[in-house]
Design a protein around this motif. Structure first.
Motif, PDB file in Angstrom:
ATOM      1  N   TYR A   1     -27.286  17.526  53.834  1.00  0.00           N
ATOM      2  CA  TYR A   1     -26.825  18.888  53.559  1.00  0.00           C
ATOM      3  C   TYR A   1     -26.626  19.009  52.052  1.00  0.00           C
ATOM      4  CZ  TYR A   1     -23.663  22.871  53.252  1.00  0.00           C
ATOM      5  OH  TYR A   1     -23.076  24.053  52.914  1.00  0.00           O
TER       6      TYR A   1
ATOM      7  N   ASP B   1     -19.867  24.446  51.387  1.00  0.00           N
ATOM      8  CA  ASP B   1     -19.577  25.696  52.081  1.00  0.00           C
ATOM      9  C   ASP B   1     -19.168  25.304  53.496  1.00  0.00           C
ATOM     10  OD1 ASP B   1     -19.807  27.976  53.768  1.00  0.00           O
ATOM     11  OD2 ASP B   1     -21.255  28.898  52.398  1.00  0.00           O
ATOM     12  N   GLU B   2     -17.868  25.296  53.767  1.00  0.00           N
ATOM     13  CA  GLU B   2     -17.356  24.763  55.027  1.00  0.00           C
ATOM     14  C   GLU B   2     -17.922  25.478  56.249  1.00  0.00           C
ATOM     15  OE1 GLU B   2     -13.080  24.219  55.086  1.00  0.00           O
ATOM     16  OE2 GLU B   2     -13.119  23.932  52.916  1.00  0.00           O
ATOM     17  N   GLU B   3     -18.031  26.778  56.188  1.00  0.00           N
ATOM     18  CA  GLU B   3     -18.541  27.537  57.334  1.00  0.00           C
ATOM     19  C   GLU B   3     -20.008  27.191  57.596  1.00  0.00           C
ATOM     20  OE1 GLU B   3     -19.222  32.155  58.760  1.00  0.00           O
ATOM     21  OE2 GLU B   3     -17.766  31.736  57.177  1.00  0.00           O
ATOM     22  N   GLU B   4     -20.806  27.121  56.545  1.00  0.00           N
ATOM     23  CA  GLU B   4     -22.222  26.780  56.688  1.00  0.00           C
ATOM     24  C   GLU B   4     -22.385  25.350  57.226  1.00  0.00           C
ATOM     25  OE1 GLU B   4     -25.386  25.890  53.370  1.00  0.00           O
ATOM     26  OE2 GLU B   4     -25.151  28.071  53.589  1.00  0.00           O
TER      27      GLU B   4
ATOM     28  N   GLU C   1     -20.166  23.619  58.991  1.00  0.00           N
ATOM     29  CA  GLU C   1     -19.719  23.603  60.380  1.00  0.00           C
ATOM     30  C   GLU C   1     -20.802  24.158  61.303  1.00  0.00           C
ATOM     31  OE1 GLU C   1     -16.479  26.167  62.610  1.00  0.00           O
ATOM     32  OE2 GLU C   1     -15.548  24.642  61.311  1.00  0.00           O
ATOM     33  N   ASN C   2     -21.479  25.222  60.883  1.00  0.00           N
ATOM     34  CA  ASN C   2     -22.575  25.786  61.675  1.00  0.00           C
ATOM     35  C   ASN C   2     -23.696  24.767  61.867  1.00  0.00           C
ATOM     36  OD1 ASN C   2     -21.286  28.243  62.003  1.00  0.00           O
ATOM     37  ND2 ASN C   2     -22.285  29.178  60.241  1.00  0.00           N
TER      38      ASN C   2
ATOM     39  N   ASN D   1     -22.504  22.203  64.430  1.00  0.00           N
ATOM     40  CA  ASN D   1     -22.528  22.793  65.768  1.00  0.00           C
ATOM     41  C   ASN D   1     -23.951  22.955  66.295  1.00  0.00           C
ATOM     42  OD1 ASN D   1     -19.756  23.047  66.282  1.00  0.00           O
ATOM     43  ND2 ASN D   1     -19.640  24.923  65.085  1.00  0.00           N
TER      44      ASN D   1
END
Length: 64
Positions: free
Chosen positions: A11, A22-25, A27-28, A31
């Motif tokens: 990543y 980018d924590e949200e990216e 995490e996506n 997942n």
């Protein structure tokens, strides 16, 4: 005996000098692999210096 397969995912955090995750990216991304049956077994970063990460390496496994 159980057989496992492994996958290594890089990543990238941003430009040549690295950046922040980018924590949200991220995490996506995790997942997405989890929904495909991959289990995260290790995660580490490659340091770009001064608190910035160049890349984050995630290692996954799943039964083959």
């Amino acid at each position: 005996m159980e057989n496992w397969e492994y996958k290594t995912v890089k990543y990238q955090t941003g430009g040549f000098l690295g950046g922040k995750v980018d924590e949200e990216e991220f995490e996506n991304l995790l997942n997405e692999y989890g929904m495909k049956g991959w289990e995260l077994v290790s995660c580490f970063d490659t340091n770009a210096g001064q608190g910035h990460s160049r890349d984050v390496i995630a290692v996954f496994k799943r039964k083959s």
